[in-house]
Write a protein that holds these residues in place. Structure first.
Motif, PDB file in Angstrom:
ATOM      1  N   PRO A 792       0.809  -1.231   0.000  1.00 26.73           N
ATOM      2  CA  PRO A 792       0.000   0.000   0.000  1.00 26.73           C
ATOM      3  C   PRO A 792       0.841   1.280   0.000  1.00 26.73           C
ATOM      4  O   PRO A 792       0.301   2.366  -0.209  1.00 26.73           O
ATOM      5  CB  PRO A 792      -0.793  -0.114   1.302  1.00 26.73           C
ATOM      6  N   LEU A 793       2.157   1.152   0.265  1.00 23.58           N
ATOM      7  CA  LEU A 793       2.984   2.360   0.384  1.00 23.58           C
ATOM      8  C   LEU A 793       3.045   3.142  -0.916  1.00 23.58           C
ATOM      9  O   LEU A 793       3.153   4.376  -0.906  1.00 23.58           O
ATOM     10  CB  LEU A 793       4.400   1.986   0.835  1.00 23.58           C
ATOM     11  N   GLN A 794       2.993   2.441  -2.031  1.00 24.43           N
ATOM     12  CA  GLN A 794       3.099   3.106  -3.321  1.00 24.43           C
ATOM     13  C   GLN A 794       2.010   4.151  -3.509  1.00 24.43           C
ATOM     14  O   GLN A 794       2.235   5.221  -4.073  1.00 24.43           O
ATOM     15  CB  GLN A 794       3.018   2.053  -4.438  1.00 24.43           C
ATOM     16  N   LEU A 816       8.338  -4.202   3.238  1.00 22.53           N
ATOM     17  CA  LEU A 816       7.810  -2.840   3.097  1.00 22.53           C
ATOM     18  C   LEU A 816       8.981  -1.936   2.740  1.00 22.53           C
ATOM     19  O   LEU A 816       9.985  -1.910   3.467  1.00 22.53           O
ATOM     20  CB  LEU A 816       7.147  -2.365   4.390  1.00 22.53           C
ATOM     21  N   HIS A 817       8.841  -1.186   1.664  1.00 18.26           N
ATOM     22  CA  HIS A 817       9.944  -0.363   1.179  1.00 18.26           C
ATOM     23  C   HIS A 817       9.518   1.111   1.167  1.00 18.26           C
ATOM     24  O   HIS A 817       8.659   1.524   0.388  1.00 18.26           O
ATOM     25  CB  HIS A 817      10.331  -0.805  -0.238  1.00 18.26           C
ATOM     26  N   LYS A 838       9.075  -9.573   6.913  1.00 18.99           N
ATOM     27  CA  LYS A 838      10.428  -9.974   7.292  1.00 18.99           C
ATOM     28  C   LYS A 838      11.428  -8.830   7.176  1.00 18.99           C
ATOM     29  O   LYS A 838      12.432  -8.816   7.894  1.00 18.99           O
ATOM     30  CB  LYS A 838      10.893 -11.133   6.409  1.00 18.99           C
ATOM     31  N   THR A 839      11.136  -7.873   6.290  1.00 16.78           N
ATOM     32  CA  THR A 839      12.106  -6.815   6.010  1.00 16.78           C
ATOM     33  C   THR A 839      11.405  -5.473   5.862  1.00 16.78           C
ATOM     34  O   THR A 839      10.354  -5.381   5.212  1.00 16.78           O
ATOM     35  CB  THR A 839      12.884  -7.107   4.704  1.00 16.78           C
ATOM     36  N   VAL A 840      11.998  -4.442   6.482  1.00 13.90           N
ATOM     37  CA  VAL A 840      11.563  -3.056   6.276  1.00 13.90           C
ATOM     38  C   VAL A 840      12.766  -2.276   5.777  1.00 13.90           C
ATOM     39  O   VAL A 840      13.830  -2.298   6.403  1.00 13.90           O
ATOM     40  CB  VAL A 840      11.012  -2.421   7.562  1.00 13.90           C
ATOM     41  N   LEU A 861       9.999 -10.255  11.883  1.00 17.32           N
ATOM     42  CA  LEU A 861      10.952  -9.156  11.713  1.00 17.32           C
ATOM     43  C   LEU A 861      12.014  -9.267  12.807  1.00 17.32           C
ATOM     44  O   LEU A 861      11.800  -8.863  13.940  1.00 17.32           O
ATOM     45  CB  LEU A 861      10.213  -7.815  11.798  1.00 17.32           C
ATOM     46  N   HIS A 862      13.183  -9.819  12.452  1.00 18.62           N
ATOM     47  CA  HIS A 862      14.218 -10.109  13.450  1.00 18.62           C
ATOM     48  C   HIS A 862      15.365  -9.102  13.426  1.00 18.62           C
ATOM     49  O   HIS A 862      16.348  -9.283  14.153  1.00 18.62           O
ATOM     50  CB  HIS A 862      14.771 -11.516  13.226  1.00 18.62           C
TER      51      HIS A 862
END
Length: 945
Positions: A792-794, A816-817, A838-840, A861-862
């Motif tokens: 949804p960030l786009q 999420l980028h 898993k990744t931001v 998210l580690h």
């Protein structure tokens, strides 16, 4: 001040002459005579109001005019009450026609006699008022609209201003708190009112280093007249909030001794910091001191105006060590710096030497008191040099023999006298709230409107006028201060400095504007407004109160259950316009309320009322009905008779730990609700009760600014979209689906309200709504249980005004980028329960203004968001039930860890749900890098609501 009373009476007379066509011609002529004379009197009052404090003769004249204006208002309200036709069905109305006609004839005879009597009083006063007219009014300070520079848009408040001269005392106080591991000590700050003691101690209290060192912190405001039992209960509540555990039920029934024992037991073996703000007497300190155990390293801070209180408390707890900080007035250099910042905005000094000469002379009268400097700056910022000269000469009159306090009071009073007449009532109205009571901005605005203080401006609602021309003006003059804001930056609560509050309480009493009720006190003969802040017991037995227009009771009232009921039984209250019984122990709607024909504002918030009788339709002048946090789940069809209703609040939250889909409860409504064409706020209606018919009819409410819907179903989407497209004035929209997997179908919305600022969608979205990216006014977006497969960030990153973004189970992807140049205004970001995340990734240049980041329940998210080190404005990083592997990466001693990425963040907390409560831990930045026990007092996050 008297001018607004006269103006209000004049408005009512004009309405009578316009609408009451059946009045006898002679009566109309006499009423017209009164109206014309009141118009002339208004002009006189504008001049008189500026010199009333210096002329006893003018004061007498103004008082007489105010009382006759009040009598005119009373007479017209009584008349309207007599001719009012009670609502009912057509048959009942027909049966009452004869009785109604007779009643109206009698009422017209009575108003004719009353108008004739009032006319003689007005003319008698008018004949004599020339004797009191100032001979040379231009010699006095004038209230002029001239502005020598552009009006400041951002209020520079004392509490939040560039605080001059605060760093040195702040540093010293922090060192006193942190020095050594001695037994519990007291640190006192002493100084006169207005020096900034509370501001200074609050800065110390909120300092990152202080937060890290003290495991338990609490702030208690004592004040001159406080209730010890309530004070101790407030302290208990704060301490339990630290652990996010509910306060034991038995606490409410404890007496003072038991509460002290409870606090002492709770604090045993704990390192704590307790602030007691504004302690007036040694006895006040003696009443609470035994609640604080002698724990190593613990501290109690006091602020007080009295040196003996400061020294006595320190000597008793500290032995021979006296830690009393005497806060002194600002030096001339510091005073000048603060004065220029407040008066000349960005300029460092006065425009020229003439300005500077006058400024120095005026500034000398402030005696280095920050509050006085800020107050006088708020006056001078809008004046010409000629007006500066008049102000300087006025302040110089009669001050040579006065002490500092008299001088300061004159300066602060000048801020009041400089207000336009229509703002004086609004400012005095702030004294209706108890000391240190947070003043909700929107509640205050609705009360102002109900009182009749706010005048119509073409093209604006009364609420918009009140905010732009009343509230913001008081803010810009530094007469009120911001106390709390929302995540997107809206002002939520405000406060007033205690020195200013003392002044307006006294003026309210002098002008019979407001009466504050305390225990066993006699009320004035003519009471207009009652603020019950203690006990009302037995007052009703001693005197009548036929003129009361407003009655507000506050939750901290003593023996509330014994005092609220007799008040409602008083027959004198029939002219009441404002009734606020928030927090009263009511379980049944009081039938006495239905006789209050003139009632405009009714709050039963936080009571235990379960149902609203059909007689609610009698209150045809009602503008605000506040039933928030009650047990009301439905409204009768008769609610549709309230055609003047503007704000309808019927909802509550039930959140135990984390938010859930059905934590918000509204009320059952049918299409009858859509007949309320004046509604601006409607929260929250249940969609499944009214169905598509209700959703479709909502489009009729074209004045709506805020709409809240719960129990939404997929099949309601098309009907609701057709309504939303008609609601052009909508600023906030909240939709909750009935279940997590129930789809919120808003795809057919092609023309959303262009000024929408806040959007809350709680429920499944098949795809991200395409229209959201076109809403450039959006400041806050909250999406929950959306279960989107596409990022949804786009669609959100280019929104130019987005300040807060809350995600709860929104996205099912792994990454999420946050891309460069995206989210340029974002200040608060919350990512909650992203089960697949898993990744931001945070690119350099993304979210440059981000201040708060919350990561919650993202189990996969580690590691920290990649690029978090780019967020240089980040002030708070919170982890809620996050994996231990992630928390370990930011420990200082972990070789190759990520501590370096967040070492610039002042506050980092980890929170876990344990044993039925929240435990909050702060990360130490010390060599041993231990993680502390719970240290903060936090509410449940607002984004869970």
């Amino acid at each position: 001040m008297a001018e607004i009373v006269v103006n209000y009476a004049l408005d009512k007379l004009t309405t009578l002459l316009t609408e009451e066509v059946q009045l006898h011609r002679g009566v109309k002529e006499e009423a017209q005579t009164i109206a014309e004379e009141l118009e002339r009197i208004e002009v006189y009052l504008r001049a008189a109001d500026e010199i009333i404090d210096r002329s006893p003769e003018v004061k007498v004249s103004v008082n007489l005019l105010r009382e006759v204006a009040y009598d005119i208002e009373d007479a017209l309200d009584e008349y309207n009450l007599r001719i009012a036709r009670p609502p009912g069905d057509d048959l009942l109305a027909s049966l009452r026609n004869i009785t109604s006609s007779i009643r109206k004839i009698r009422a017209r005879h009575q108003i004719a006699s009353e108008i004739q009597r009032l006319k003689f009083r007005v003319l008698s006063i008018a004949e004599g008022h020339n004797r009191f007219r100032p001979e040379n009014p231009t010699a006095d300070i004038k209230i002029a609209p001239k502005i020598w520079h552009a009006r400041r848009q951002d209020a520079l408040l004392l509490e939040e201003a560039d605080l001059v001269g605060i760093e040195i005392p702040k540093k010293e106080l922090i060192s006193w708190l942190l020095q050594g591991d001695t037994e519990r000590e007291v640190v006192s700050v002493v100084g006169m009112g207005g020096l900034g003691k509370t501001t200074l101690v609050k800065k110390v209290y909120d300092d990152a280093e202080v937060k890290l060192q003290f495991k338990y912190r609490a702030w208690i405001t004592v004040s001159r007249s406080f209730n010890l039992e309530e004070l101790l209960k407030g302290l208990v509540r704060q301490l339990y909030k630290v652990k996010r555990k509910p306060v034991p039920q038995e606490v409410e029934g404890m007496d003072e001794g038991q509460l002290r024992t409870k606090i002492n037991s709770f604090l045993q073996q704990k390192k704590y910091l307790i602030v007691l703000d504004d302690v007036w007497r040694i006895g006040d300190w003696d009443a609470v001191k035994f609640a604080f155990p002698k724990n190593s390293g613990s501290r109690v801070m006091l602020t007080t105006r009295h040196a003996e209180v400061a020294s006595a408390s320190c000597m008793e707890f500290n032995g021979n060590v006296t830690k009393v900080y005497r806060l002194n007035p600002l030096s001339p250099e510091e005073s000048w710096t603060l004065f220029c910042r407040k008066t000349f905005e960005k300029n460092a000094c006065a425009p020229d030497s003439n300005w500077k000469t006058l400024a120095v002379s005026i500034l000398e009268r402030c005696e280095g008191l920050p509050l006085a400097i800020v107050a006088i700056s708020g006056v001078l910022a809008t004046k010409s040099i000629d007006e500066w000269d008049m102000i300087q000469r006025s302040l110089a009159d009669g001050l040579e023999e006065n002490d500092r306090l008299d001088s300061i009071e004159k300066i602060l009073s000048l801020s009041y006298y400089d207000l336009p007449y229509y703002l004086k009532s609004c400012f005095l109205y702030l004294s209706i709230f108890p000391y240190d009571h947070p003043i909700d901005k929107m509640k205050l605005i609705r009360l102002w409107i109900a009182e009749g203080f706010v005048k119509v401006k073409e093209g604006m609602t009364l609420e918009e006028v009140a905010e732009a021309y009343y509230f913001d003006e008081l803010l810009n003059r530094s007469l009120i201060q911001v106390a709390g804001t929302t995540g997107e930056g809206r002002i939520k609560t405000c406060r007033i400095h205690d020195r200013l509050r003392e002044i307006i309480i006294r003026k309210s009493k002098e002008e019979n504007f407001l009466t504050i009720v305390r225990e066993n006190m006699m009320l004035p003969e003519k009471v207009r407004r009652l603020s019950i802040q203690k006990s009302m017991q037995d007052v009703h037995d001693r005197q009548r109160m036929p003129r009361v227009r407003s009655l507000l009771m506050f939750r901290r009232v003593d023996s509330l259950s014994k005092s609220y009921n007799p008040i409602l039984h008083l027959p004198d209250l029939r002219l009441l316009k404002v009734l606020d019984l928030e927090g009263a122990p009511l379980e049944i709607f009081p039938n006495e309320i239905f006789r209050l024909f003139h009632l405009k504002y009714l709050s039963l918030r936080s009571t235990k009322i379960k149902s609203i009788p059909s007689s609610i339709g009698n209150l045809q002048n009602l503008e605000t009905l506040d039933l928030k946090n009650t047990c009301v789940t439905a409204l009768p069809a008769e609610i549709s008779r309230l055609q003047k209703l503007r704000h309808l609040l019927v909802y509550r939250y039930e959140i135990q730990s984390y938010a859930h889909i059905d934590s918000k409860y509204g009320f059952k409504a049918t299409t009858h609700i859509t007949r309320l064409l004046s509604l601006q706020k409607l929260c929250f209606i249940e969609a499944d009760h009214g169905g598509n018919d209700l959703m479709k009819e909502l489009g009729c409410l074209n004045q709506l600014r805020r709409l809240g819907i719960v129990k939404f179903r997929t099949e309601n989407g098309v009907a609701l979209c057709s309504s939303i497209e008609k609601l052009k004035n909508l600023r906030a929209l909240s939709i909750n689906s009935i279940e997590e997997d129930e789809i919120i179908n808003l795809d057919c919305l092609s023309c959303p309200p262009r000024f929408l600022k806040r959007l809350y969608l709680t429920g499944k979205l098949e795809k991200f709504p395409h229209w959201i990216s076109s809403l450039h006014s959006l400041a806050k977006v909250s999406l929950k249980w959306s279960q989107l497969r596409d990022d949804p960030l786009q669609s959100l990153q280019d929104l130019p005004n987005l300040a807060q973004l809350d995600f709860l189970q929104v996205y099912e992807g792994e990454t999420l980028h946050f891309k460069a140049a995206g989210f340029q205004k974002l200040k608060i970001l919350s990512l909650d329960k992203m089960d697949g995340l898993k990744t931001v990734i945070v690119d350099m240049g993304a979210m440059p203004l981000l201040e708060k980041l919350f990561l919650q329940r993202c189990k996969l998210l580690h590691s920290l968001p990649s690029g978090i080190e780019h967020l240089r404005n980040l002030k708070l990083l919170e982890f809620w039930d996050m994996p231990a592997e992630l928390i370990m990466t930011i420990r200082l001693e972990i070789e190759g860890g990520d501590y370096w990425k967040v070492k610039h963040v002042p506050e980092i907390n980890t929170t876990y749900w344990r044993d039925g409560g929240w435990d909050v831990y702060s990360l130490y930045r010390s060599i041993d890098s231990e993680i502390s026990a719970p240290t903060r007092t936090l509410e449940l996050p607002s984004y869970w609501k």
